[in-house]
Enzyme design. Structure first.
Site, mmCIF file in Angstrom:
data_model
loop_
_atom_site.group_PDB
_atom_site.id
_atom_site.type_symbol
_atom_site.label_atom_id
_atom_site.label_comp_id
_atom_site.label_asym_id
_atom_site.label_seq_id
_atom_site.Cartn_x
_atom_site.Cartn_y
_atom_site.Cartn_z
ATOM 1 N N GLU A 147 -5.533 -8.326 -1.151
ATOM 2 C CA GLU A 147 -6.722 -8.039 0.962
ATOM 3 C C GLU A 147 -8.058 -7.528 0.836
ATOM 4 O O GLU A 147 -7.857 -6.847 -0.140
ATOM 5 C CB GLU A 147 -5.907 -6.552 1.397
ATOM 6 C CG GLU A 147 -4.359 -7.512 2.456
ATOM 7 C CD GLU A 147 -3.839 -5.759 3.102
ATOM 8 O OE1 GLU A 147 -4.817 -4.906 3.564
ATOM 9 O OE2 GLU A 147 -2.585 -5.198 2.686
ATOM 10 N N GLU A 152 0.675 -1.106 0.257
ATOM 11 C CA GLU A 152 0.342 -0.068 -0.053
ATOM 12 C C GLU A 152 1.284 1.172 -0.199
ATOM 13 O O GLU A 152 0.583 1.860 1.273
ATOM 14 C CB GLU A 152 -0.557 0.425 0.996
ATOM 15 C CG GLU A 152 -2.051 -0.888 0.781
ATOM 16 C CD GLU A 152 -3.113 -1.168 1.938
ATOM 17 O OE1 GLU A 152 -3.916 -1.798 2.140
ATOM 18 O OE2 GLU A 152 -2.696 -0.973 3.266
#
Length: 470
Positions: free
Chosen positions: A367, A175
């Site tokens: 995710e 991320e």
């Protein structure tokens, strides 16, 4: 016709700093997560020293460092094809500057990957998942300094040389687009002495990271040419708050703040809108000769991303961020989770189509999950129907995206076993199919207990996603 490919990679995902514990064991150094506290301001009200009178969730976490064999056995029982975790940089290089890795740290990940292979589970490994060595923050303010490119390249070489025969699937940074919203969390950058207008200064760190990513891909091509190395971004999505043209255009600008990173690492160049961002901020990047050519030449193989929710954005909305995504205001058409995150399965289908159309590179949903409070019944059972419904609805959306023509490699549920929350440091915000007896203050036996969702996900995997009935 099957809705999911025959070789679809089903599994779960964790991060080293959220599960391993053993924060100073066997020579490990401190990483940034080791000085963050439990609570809603976990990554804002931080100090760079450990206070013995405070509780730090990552220090023990769920003790995966010692329990990984038993936990992996449970993952295998569910039928996992892949398990995503990270290599904690500070376990291999305690300060980040050593010239040789810590042997005990190297051994641990060999043992971990061997245990996965024992059950036929492929490791999916993130090299930097919110766990930069704290010493690099203190000495250089982490990625604000170009020297981190060299240190990360050394770390990458060790990872690929040691584990290249055991790990087929890699991700460079977790991320990393969150660097503009949560720089300490994403990249170990302490903004407290950078003034109120710190965000434009982060652009230089971004360039260092893009160079490091390209150098990492170059190393991967040389050391393990048959393996795949992807990127990982937080790509929970955002809709225009209205059809007012100004809101639509502003929302495109918000989305570009995330897609900038995949534009660079998958397409190989800085897009025109980024150069405009630099001009408007009065920033001139300090580049070395060959940087742009390196970025152009060494792009990544696939796009891994997290997706948890969507929200809406209109001109004038405050910029609000959490680890599930950010910006804007709530969408009145969507219900929300216990933590206020909108639940939007169609948004996942929309996002897959958006990304596939833009890049034409394989997608990996690494995710996706639902954090909720679990209740243990008198007989010890945990009936988490809401979690199963969330999983079912999002997998239906993935199947629809595949039918739309999107190439999706796999799906790894975030937190298949309860772990420390990245955003708040809590244990009560539980994602897992496996309950861990530990609370927000670190109390509990650590006992593992199967929830109803354990058997549900086991059935989903066994049928390759064909049977999603609860």
């Amino acid at each position: 016709m099957a809705r999911f490919p025959e070789n679809f990679l089903w599994g779960g995902a964790v991060a080293a700093n959220q599960c391993e514990g053993a924060y100073l064991e066997d020579g490990k150094g401190l990483d940034c997560s080791d000085v963050t506290l439990c609570g809603p301001t976990r990554y804002i009200d931080y100090e760079l020293e450990i206070d013995p009178n405070k509780f730090y969730p990552s220090h023990e976490a769920i003790d995966f460092y010692h329990t990984y064999k038993d936990d992996i056995k449970l993952f295998a029982e569910m039928g996992f094809k892949v398990f995503r975790t990270s290599i904690n940089w500070s376990r291999l290089y305690p300060t980040g500057e050593e010239t040789e890795p810590n042997p005990a740290g190297v051994r641990f990940y060999h043992d971990l990957f061997d245990e996965l292979h024992k059950y036929g589970i492929e490791p999916l490994v993130t090299k930097s998942h919110y766990e930069s060595p704290l010493a690099l923050t203190k000495k250089y303010n982490a990625w604000m300094d170009r020297r981190l490119v060299e240190y990360f390249e050394r770390f990458a070489r060790t990872c690929f040389t040691e584990y290249g025969s055991k790990v087929k699937y890699w991700l460079t940074f977790n991320e990393i687009n969150n660097i503009m919203k949560a720089p300490f969390l994403a990249a170990g950058i302490d903004t407290r002495n950078m003034g109120d207008n710190w965000e434009p200064q982060i652009y230089q760190a971004m360039h260092h990271i893009f160079v490091a990513n390209a150098k990492t891909v170059q190393l991967a091509r040389e050391i393990m040419p048959d393996n795949q190395i992807g990127i990982m971004l937080s790509l929970s999505n955002v809709y225009p708050g209205t059809c007012k043209p100004e809101d639509v255009f502003a929302t495109m600008g918000v989305r570009r703040r995330s897609l900038l990173f995949s534009d660079v690492m998958l397409r190989g160049s800085y897009p025109g809108y980024f150069w405009k961002m630099l001009r408007e901020a009065g920033v001139t990047l300090d580049m070395k000769p060959g940087d742009l050519e390196l970025i152009r030449k060494y792009t990544n193989d696939y796009l891994g991303f997290s997706y948890y929710r969507t929200n809406a954005f209109s001109v004038g909305d405050p910029m609000v961020f959490s680890t599930g995504g950010g910006f804007g205001h709530d969408n009145p058409y969507l219900k929300v989770s216990s933590w206020g995150w909108a639940i939007d399965p169609l948004g996942l289908r929309y996002t897959c189509n958006e990304l596939w159309d833009r890049y034409q590179k394989p997608l990996f949903i690494v995710e996706n999950g639902l954090g909720m409070v679990d209740t243990i019944e008198e007989d010890g059972s945990i009936h988490d129907v809401e979690r199963m419904e969330y999983l079912r609805d999002h997998l239906e959306a993935v199947a629809d995206a595949i039918d739309d023509g999107c190439q999706v490699m796999g799906y790894t549920w975030w937190g298949p076993i309860d772990i420390v929350s990245a955003g708040t440091g809590e244990m009560k915000k539980r994602y897992g199919f496996i309950y861990v007896d530990r609370d927000n203050e670190g109390n509990g036996t650590g006992e593992r207990r199967k929830k109803d969702s354990f058997e549900y996900y086991k059935k989903v995997i066994a049928t390759n996603g064909e049977d999603l009935e609860i």
